[in-house]
Motif scaffolding. Structure first.
Motif, PDB file in Angstrom:
ATOM      1  N   LEU A 105      54.822  56.189  42.227  1.00 54.81           N
ATOM      2  CA  LEU A 105      54.636  54.891  42.885  1.00 54.81           C
ATOM      3  C   LEU A 105      55.689  53.938  42.332  1.00 54.81           C
ATOM      4  O   LEU A 105      55.891  53.863  41.119  1.00 54.81           O
ATOM      5  CB  LEU A 105      53.235  54.336  42.576  1.00 54.81           C
ATOM      6  N   THR A 106      56.383  53.240  43.224  1.00 53.25           N
ATOM      7  CA  THR A 106      57.385  52.258  42.800  1.00 53.25           C
ATOM      8  C   THR A 106      57.039  50.920  43.434  1.00 53.25           C
ATOM      9  O   THR A 106      56.861  50.847  44.651  1.00 53.25           O
ATOM     10  CB  THR A 106      58.793  52.698  43.268  1.00 53.25           C
ATOM     11  N   GLU A 107      56.919  49.893  42.589  1.00 51.96           N
ATOM     12  CA  GLU A 107      56.636  48.554  43.123  1.00 51.96           C
ATOM     13  C   GLU A 107      57.431  47.517  42.347  1.00 51.96           C
ATOM     14  O   GLU A 107      57.803  47.741  41.199  1.00 51.96           O
ATOM     15  CB  GLU A 107      55.138  48.230  43.014  1.00 51.96           C
ATOM     16  N   TYR A 108      57.673  46.391  43.007  1.00 58.87           N
ATOM     17  CA  TYR A 108      58.400  45.289  42.373  1.00 58.87           C
ATOM     18  C   TYR A 108      57.495  44.065  42.334  1.00 58.87           C
ATOM     19  O   TYR A 108      57.004  43.629  43.363  1.00 58.87           O
ATOM     20  CB  TYR A 108      59.679  44.978  43.162  1.00 58.87           C
ATOM     21  N   LEU A 109      57.270  43.549  41.115  1.00 52.52           N
ATOM     22  CA  LEU A 109      56.503  42.310  40.976  1.00 52.52           C
ATOM     23  C   LEU A 109      57.489  41.155  40.980  1.00 52.52           C
ATOM     24  O   LEU A 109      58.575  41.265  40.434  1.00 52.52           O
ATOM     25  CB  LEU A 109      55.727  42.298  39.653  1.00 52.52           C
ATOM     26  N   LYS A 110      57.087  40.038  41.615  1.00 50.66           N
ATOM     27  CA  LYS A 110      57.970  38.864  41.671  1.00 50.66           C
ATOM     28  C   LYS A 110      57.407  37.738  40.819  1.00 50.66           C
ATOM     29  O   LYS A 110      56.203  37.494  40.829  1.00 50.66           O
ATOM     30  CB  LYS A 110      58.083  38.369  43.115  1.00 50.66           C
ATOM     31  N   PHE A 111      58.278  37.063  40.122  1.00 52.91           N
ATOM     32  CA  PHE A 111      57.880  35.916  39.305  1.00 52.91           C
ATOM     33  C   PHE A 111      58.789  34.738  39.602  1.00 52.91           C
ATOM     34  O   PHE A 111      59.999  34.913  39.752  1.00 52.91           O
ATOM     35  CB  PHE A 111      57.975  36.254  37.810  1.00 52.91           C
ATOM     36  N   ASN A 112      58.182  33.553  39.703  1.00 54.64           N
ATOM     37  CA  ASN A 112      58.980  32.335  39.775  1.00 54.64           C
ATOM     38  C   ASN A 112      58.345  31.333  38.813  1.00 54.64           C
ATOM     39  O   ASN A 112      57.496  30.531  39.191  1.00 54.64           O
ATOM     40  CB  ASN A 112      59.050  31.793  41.205  1.00 54.64           C
TER      41      ASN A 112
END
Ligand code: ZN
Length: 139
Positions: free
Chosen positions: A4-11
Motif C-alpha cells: 500500500l502506498t499513500e501520501y499524507l499532506k501537511f500544511n
C-alpha cells in the motif's frame, strides 16, 4: 506480497511544529490488510522529518529548545545556504538531526512499537504544503 502506498499532506501554519501521526499510520496499516510486514514513513521534503519518540509535551518543548540551540533560525545571515535567497538553512540542519524516515515492523496486523513509541511529523519550515510517503509491504 501485498503493498500500500499513500501520501499524507501537511500544511503547518507555523514555521516549526511536531504532529503525532501514529493514528493515521495505524489506519493505513489496517487498510492494507497486511498482517506481517514493514511500514516505511518518510518526509518528502528536506526541511521536515519523521521520527519516533514519546508523545510528551515537555519533551517536544525540549526538542525545540535543543534544535534551536544547535541551529538557531536567526540571524539568518549566519548561514551560507541563505545566500541563495532562502532563509531556511536552520530547517535543513534540524531535519538532518531529527532524521528523514522511520521503519516500523508490522506484527499480527499492528505496528509493533516499543513502550511509549509514537510517530511524529517534524516541520522545520512550514506554512506550505508538504508530503509524507507511507509504504507498507508484507503479507
Ligand atoms: Zn533551503
Amino acid at each position: 506480497m501485498k503493498s500500500l502506498t499513500e501520501y499524507l499532506k501537511f500544511n503547518i501554519k507555523t514555521r516549526r511544529a511536531s504532529v503525532n501521526i501514529t493514528q493515521q499510520i495505524e489506519n493505513l496499516v489496517k487498510k492494507s490488510k497486511i498482517k506481517e510486514g514493514l511500514c516505511l514513513v518518510n518526509a518528502m521534503h528536506i526541511t521536515a522529518s519523521v521520527f519516533i519518540n514519546d508523545d510528551e509535551t515537555g519533551l517536544h518543548k525540549d526538542y525545540e529548545k535543543w534544535l534551536e540551540g544547535l541551529a538557531p533560525h536567526s540571524p539568518t545571515n549566519q548561514y551560507e545556504h541563505n545566500k541563495t535567497g532562502e532563509d531556511n538553512a536552520d530547517a535543513h540542519l534540524k531535519r538532518q538531526v531529527m532524521g528523514r524516515e522511520v521503519v516500523v515492523a508490522i506484527t499480527n496486523g499492528k505496528l509493533d512499537f516499543g513502550p511509549w513509541e509514537q510517530i511524529f511529523y517534524g516541520e522545520f519550515d512550514g506554512r506550505r504544503t508538504k508530503r509524507v510517503l507511507v509504504k507498507i509491504i508484507g503479507e
